[in-house]
Enzyme design. Structure first.
Site, PDB file in Angstrom:
ATOM      1  CD  GLU A 167      16.977  20.618  15.890  1.00 26.49           C
ATOM      2  OE1 GLU A 167      16.106  20.875  16.680  1.00 26.49           O
ATOM      3  OE2 GLU A 167      16.762  20.501  14.674  1.00 26.49           O
ATOM      4  CD  GLU A 367      16.714  16.365  12.768  1.00 26.17           C
ATOM      5  OE1 GLU A 367      15.528  17.158  12.644  1.00 26.17           O
ATOM      6  OE2 GLU A 367      17.137  15.894  13.859  1.00 26.17           O
TER       7      GLU A 367
END
Ligand code: BGP
Length: 466
Positions: A167, A367
């Site tokens: 991220e 995720e």
């Protein structure tokens, strides 16, 4: 009854990161990263004052934890190497304790038939580099390249799945716009420079991996939050949603998969006169070193409407949300503990977008999960947390993953966040995500949750029925 069977060799597992799971111990030789430093300076910012020194103490428990991962059906597992553990000063001397720890950790995973997915950067910049300007300073990019190369040389004989960053947009947003990560600035100019340097760092790591001729694949993990316009038939809403998408998704997605920055984003940045500093060769490096594999973190969508609120009058610090407003959609499903909307179809939309606009690049869900507060109240008579809401959450998303695969999406696996309860940055241990409980009141004792049993069955059957 419908059966959802997933492709052969599907990756079933979970993710964590070094800084959120390992903890610190007096003899471990780890250096400070920005989280360690920030916690020392402002512990009150961290929920219940629990900092990165504690976390789930996996550093000492990893053998037991790997048995639990196995018992919950993991065939693959992601963690990250802590940069500040391997290089306490960010560069220079390697910490031998770290090398021994990661060697043992990786070997133990392999001995238990769990494929290690190893990420290099998960929000954890060594403090020594932050003191020299952090990601604003090009030296951090070169230090990252060296760190990456060292990891490939030390562990690349056994690790076949590498990721440069998790991220990367998050430290840009929260470190330089919305004040949730150190150094907590509000400065779009800096955000853009940090974003550029992070993208370059990832490409240089990919370059080093390929030049090292290691036997495996290298990718990146992105949090893709589909941008939905309030009214798809209103061109102003649609335009606003596209701009939000450019800032928060395509910024790193296009660079990582296509090797260039999105044109609409570049246009905005040019108009703001905020083109970052770069060297002519950088763009070629970025163009030539795109990822083999894409990890997708999906939690929530982004709902957008055309700008309605007036911009503050001067002096005004430019922000991405000068170009759009957030749309608070009525009756949306919410995870109240995290405040995030739950929109299961988003995971399908992401996969179909990758199929249609990103060459159907091999990808996996890296995720997906649900953080819930005070799970103690769901403890059953046998002493286990009965987290049926988490099982439902997974199934509701997996139906859409399955549908996307049926329609040709190149999705190779599903990793949940998280295997074990772990430390969540400023939220610390407020919300729990794990298939396995970590009881902080009892010396970090581990206990399987109901979702852990479900996950075992899911993996064993390579799917589920309902
Ligand atoms: C992702 C991060 C993880 C993890 C997760 C849950 O964005 O990659 O590090 O923390 O979100 O979010 P949170 O911990 O903020 O509840």
């Amino acid at each position: 009854m419908t059966h959802y069977t997933f492709p052969k060799h599907f990756f079933w597992g979970s993710a964590t990161s070094g800084p959120q799971s390992e903890g610190r111990f007096p003899d471990d030789g780890k250096g400070d990263n920005t989280w360690d430093y920030w916690f020392q300076q402002e512990p009150h910012r961290f929920h219940n004052g629990i900092g990165p020194d504690k976390t789930s103490q996996l550093y000492k428990h990893f053998r037991e934890d790997i048995q639990l991962l196995k018992a919950t059906g993991h065939n693959s597992f992601r963690t990250s190497i802590q940069w500040s553990r391997l290089f306490p000063k960010g560069t220079g001397e390697v910490n031998p304790e770290a090398v021994a720890f990661y060697n043992n950790y990786i070997d133990e995973l392999l001995a238990n038939n769990i494929e290690p997915f190893i990420n290099l950067y998960h929000f954890d910049l060594p403090m020594a580099l932050q003191e020299k300007g952090g990601w604003l300073n090009r030296d951090a990019v070169l230090a990252f390249e060296h760190y990456a190369k060292t990891c490939f040389e030390l562990f690349g004989d056994r690790v076949r799945y590498w990721f440069t960053q998790n991220e990367p947009i998050v430290p840009v947003e929260y470190g330089y716009l919305y004040q949730g990560h150190y150094p907590c600035e509000v400065n779009l100019n800096h955000a853009i420079q940090v974003g550029f340097h992070s993208a370059l760092a990832s490409s240089l790591a990919i370059k080093a991996y390929r030049e090292g001729k290691h036997d495996g694949q290298i990718g990146i993990i992105l949090n893709l939050t589909p941008s939905y316009p309030r009214d798809p038939s209103n061109p102003k809403d649609v335009k606003a949603a596209q701009i939000a998408d450019a800032f928060f998704n395509r910024s790193f997605l296009d660079v990582s998969v296509k090797g260039h920055f999105p044109k609409d984003l570049v246009k905005i940045i040019k108009a703001l006169n905020m083109i970052p500093d770069y060297q002519p060769k950088d763009l070629a490096i970025i163009q030539q070193h795109t990822v083999d594999l894409l990890g997708i973190n999906y939690y929530q969508p982004r709902r957008i409407k055309a700008k309605e609120t007036p911009l503050p009058t001067n002096p005004h610090i430019p922000m991405p949300d000068d170009y759009f407003d957030y749309y608070d959609m009525p009756n949306k499903k919410i995870n109240p503990y995290r405040g995030w909307e739950i929109y299961e179809k988003g995971i399908y939309d992401i996969l179909i977008n990758l199929r249609d606009h990103y060459g159907n690049i091999p990808c996996f869900i890296a995720e997906n999960g649900m953080g819930v507060e005070n799970e103690n109240r769901y403890r059953n008579e046998a002493g286990y947390i009965n987290d049926q809401y988490r099982i439902d959450f997974y199934k509701d998303h997996l139906r859409y993953v399955h549908q996307a695969i049926t329609e040709g999406a190149n999705c190779l696996g599903y990793h949940v966040w998280a295997g074990l309860d772990c430390w969540s940055w400023l939220n610390s241990y407020k919300n729990r995500y794990g298939l396995i409980e970590v009881d902080l009141s009892q010396n970090a004792q581990r206990r399987m949750k109901q979702s852990g049993l479900f996950f075992k069955q899911l993996s064993t059957q390579n799917g589920f029925s309902d």
